[in-house]
Design an enzyme around this catalytic site. Structure first.
Site, PDB file in Angstrom:
ATOM      1  N   ARG A 160       0.826  -1.217   0.000  1.00 15.74           N
ATOM      2  CA  ARG A 160       0.000   0.000   0.000  1.00 15.74           C
ATOM      3  C   ARG A 160       0.860   1.268   0.000  1.00 15.74           C
ATOM      4  O   ARG A 160       0.503   2.271  -0.627  1.00 15.74           O
ATOM      5  CB  ARG A 160      -0.938  -0.028   1.217  1.00 15.74           C
ATOM      6  CG  ARG A 160      -1.893   1.163   1.310  1.00 15.74           C
ATOM      7  CD  ARG A 160      -2.853   0.967   2.475  1.00 15.74           C
ATOM      8  NE  ARG A 160      -3.571   2.190   2.810  1.00 15.74           N
ATOM      9  CZ  ARG A 160      -4.734   2.561   2.289  1.00 15.74           C
ATOM     10  NH1 ARG A 160      -5.308   1.781   1.395  1.00 15.74           N
ATOM     11  NH2 ARG A 160      -5.316   3.689   2.654  1.00 15.74           N
ATOM     12  N   LEU A 189      -6.960   7.471  -1.712  1.00 16.83           N
ATOM     13  CA  LEU A 189      -7.014   6.040  -1.381  1.00 16.83           C
ATOM     14  C   LEU A 189      -8.050   5.850  -0.283  1.00 16.83           C
ATOM     15  O   LEU A 189      -8.051   6.600   0.706  1.00 16.83           O
ATOM     16  CB  LEU A 189      -5.663   5.547  -0.864  1.00 16.83           C
ATOM     17  CG  LEU A 189      -4.577   5.208  -1.893  1.00 16.83           C
ATOM     18  CD1 LEU A 189      -3.216   5.128  -1.205  1.00 16.83           C
ATOM     19  CD2 LEU A 189      -4.883   3.910  -2.607  1.00 16.83           C
ATOM     20  N   SER A 190      -8.910   4.865  -0.437  1.00 19.72           N
ATOM     21  CA  SER A 190      -9.851   4.533   0.633  1.00 19.72           C
ATOM     22  C   SER A 190      -9.104   3.803   1.753  1.00 19.72           C
ATOM     23  O   SER A 190      -7.982   3.341   1.574  1.00 19.72           O
ATOM     24  CB  SER A 190     -10.976   3.639   0.102  1.00 19.72           C
ATOM     25  OG  SER A 190     -11.785   4.354  -0.797  1.00 19.72           O
ATOM     26  N   ALA A 191      -9.753   3.700   2.899  1.00 23.22           N
ATOM     27  CA  ALA A 191      -9.157   2.986   4.033  1.00 23.22           C
ATOM     28  C   ALA A 191      -8.988   1.508   3.683  1.00 23.22           C
ATOM     29  O   ALA A 191      -9.796   0.931   2.945  1.00 23.22           O
ATOM     30  CB  ALA A 191     -10.050   3.131   5.262  1.00 23.22           C
ATOM     31  N   TYR A 240     -11.281  -1.313   1.229  1.00 23.68           N
ATOM     32  CA  TYR A 240     -10.795  -2.120   0.098  1.00 23.68           C
ATOM     33  C   TYR A 240     -10.925  -3.617   0.381  1.00 23.68           C
ATOM     34  O   TYR A 240     -11.210  -4.399  -0.523  1.00 23.68           O
ATOM     35  CB  TYR A 240      -9.347  -1.774  -0.226  1.00 23.68           C
ATOM     36  CG  TYR A 240      -9.161  -0.461  -0.957  1.00 23.68           C
ATOM     37  CD1 TYR A 240      -9.920  -0.149  -2.082  1.00 23.68           C
ATOM     38  CD2 TYR A 240      -8.220   0.465  -0.538  1.00 23.68           C
ATOM     39  CE1 TYR A 240      -9.754   1.048  -2.760  1.00 23.68           C
ATOM     40  CE2 TYR A 240      -8.036   1.666  -1.205  1.00 23.68           C
ATOM     41  CZ  TYR A 240      -8.802   1.955  -2.325  1.00 23.68           C
ATOM     42  OH  TYR A 240      -8.635   3.148  -2.988  1.00 23.68           O
TER      43      TYR A 240
END
Length: 253
Positions: A38, A63-65, A69
């Site tokens: 990540r 970016l999502s948490a 994802y």
């Protein structure tokens, strides 16, 4: 959104924490998460936050948490050879993980509104392919990205086995999103503040399941003065490169 699991020291520790919290539940998803670091999708000066369960935004980059994802990857129920459309493909982090599961006969397409983010995603994809220690362990379905508005996918595009939308979908766009899906396909999207999984069980039959409460920025509405259709050309089997991307021409009110 996020913060549901404790921070890790590295990517493997982040994945361990996501597994322990039951966000990652299957081996395929775990392998994909471990293979794509990540932190590689962060700008250098923000990397210290990469292994926290938090979303990150800088300019147009988002970016999502990790917990989000994880839930998305599990809900998509990915298998080798499927076709995948990522609406709001962003950094390409999710598309790369999906590509590791889809394999050489899959289709892996992303549509992103911001051309600077497309460039960022291409750089990150190139870095992943060149440097990832785990890359050689997988048959990779390389993602293709085009610039365009997710709500203006050209109607002559094929439908997909799996669709994910990374922006909040208003109720009036639900039917449009469902139209992108093949029968038997799965659509995962934030709908009315809930991450939602919709399975197309027949030509006009659907099963809907709410996964968890989320907060996403809403989809950007198309500008009425211009029309830009996002096109992909693909047949069965291998992913074909996208067509000329976003066709800009004067539209009509």
């Amino acid at each position: 959104m996020g913060g549901a699991v404790s921070a890790g020291e590295d990517n493997d520790e982040l994945i361990d924490n996501l597994k322990e919290a039951q966000y990652i539940r299957t081996e395929l998803v775990e392998q994909a998460f471990r293979a794509v670091d990540r932190a590689d999708y962060y700008l250098e000066e923000f990397k210290e936050n990469a292994y926290k369960d938090l979303a990150w935004k800088h300019g147009n980059i988002h970016l999502s948490a990790p917990c989000i994802y994880s839930e998305v990857m599990e809900a998509l129920d990915l298998q080798p050879g499927l076709s995948f459309l990522n609406l709001g493909s962003g950094t390409g982090y999710l598309s790369s993980m999906v590509g590791l599961i889809l394999g050489p006969f899959g289709v892996n397409h992303g549509v992103e509104l911001h051309s600077d983010v497309i460039e960022y995603a291409k750089q990150k994809l190139d870095f992943f392919i060149r440097t990832s220690e785990s890359f050689d362990k997988f048959d990779f379905c390389e993602p293709s990205f085009v610039t365009g508005n997710c709500l203006e996918i050209s109607p002559d595009c094929s439908q997909y086995d799996r669709v994910y939308c990374g922006a909040g979908v208003q109720k009036e766009h639900e039917e449009y999103m469902k139209s992108l899906l093949k029968v038997g396909g799965i659509l995962v999207m934030p709908l009315e503040e809930k991450l939602t999984k919709i399975t197309r069980t027949g030509p006009s039959a659907w099963e809907t399941k709410k996964i968890l409460a989320v907060s996403f920025a809403p989809l950007i509405q198309p500008c009425h003065s211009e029309s830009g259709k996002s096109r992909f050309v693909h047949t069965t089997g291998r992913s074909q490169p996208p067509g000329p991307g976003s066709h800009r021409h004067p539209g009509h009110h």
